[in-house]
Design an enzyme around this catalytic site. Structure first.
Site: not given
Length: 237
Positions: A55-57, A59, A164
């Protein structure tokens, strides 16, 4: 340091609720970071764990780890073959209805980390389904063009896993996710910080469904929509 909330735990898997702002693992792109989900889960349960997706930082939400290399291999394969169904909730600018976006994305490359990567790689297929759950019109003029501001609470289902993807797809639709500093609208990000004390990307991974890699049994994980995502929608229970 408080413990991470555990969403699911058995002999071979563990899933936690990753807070917004926490990196999955160490990255030289964020050298200032001192905490990582991988390390915290390992310390929390006292054994090594293996990341099988990311997961993106910014999110938050469900993050799955394997407890052994064989399980990690099987789960990584399941993610690669799109056998894992992911669901997210997000707040976007404007009124957006239901639909599906099939819009290929060119890979986002870091100038240093990806300097040896193919710079001319063709855009890769990317598909996102989206459903509107709630809409609100607020009596604030964030843009000079409008005397009010509109927002939608969305359920997003990525059918592919591009970098993304959700943030870029919502931006392509001209309904960027609130709090997105790369693909979003700074005026609306600032409004949510000042009006709702929201200092994060309003995107959360709230569901994950897959066949257990060993038993084959269906595993369906769900989280409630984070409070930060519902503050602007007074009609929600």
């Amino acid at each position: 340091m408080s413990e991470l909330d555990v969403v699911y735990d058995d002999a071979s898997l563990i899933a936690i609720d990753k807070p917004s702002g926490l990196l999955v693992h160490r990255s030289w792109l964020a050298k200032e970071a001192t905490e990582f989900a991988l390390q915290r889960v390992r310390d929390q349960i006292g054994q090594r764990v293996y990341p099988v997706h990311r997961l993106d930082r910014p999110t938050s939400g469900i993050l799955l780890f394997a407890k052994d290399a064989d399980t990690a291999r099987l789960l990584t394969q399941a993610f690669t073959e799109r056998q894992v169904h992911k669901g997210y909730h997000a707040v976007v600018r404007g009124y957006l209805g239901d639909g599906s976006l099939d819009y290929p994305l060119r890979e986002e490359l870091d100038k240093i980390a990806d300097k040896h990567a193919d710079q001319d790689k063709e855009p890769q297929p990317a598909v996102t389904d989206y459903q509107c759950l709630a809409q609100v019109e607020l009596p604030f003029s964030v843009s000079k063009k409008h005397s009010t501001s509109r927002y939608s609470l969305m359920h997003l289902q990525p059918k592919t896993g591009r970098k993304h993807q959700l943030r870029r797809h919502m931006s392509h639709l001209r309904h960027p996710i609130i709090g997105d500093t790369n693909h979003g609208d700074g005026r609306h990000n600032r409004f949510f910080r000042e009006q709702f004390d929201c200092h994060r990307l309003l995107l959360a991974a709230t569901s994950l469904a897959f066949a257990h890699p060993h038993s084959g049994q269906a595993v369906e994980l769900q989280l409630a929509i984070p409070d930060e995502l519902t503050r602007a929608f007074p009609s929600l229970p």
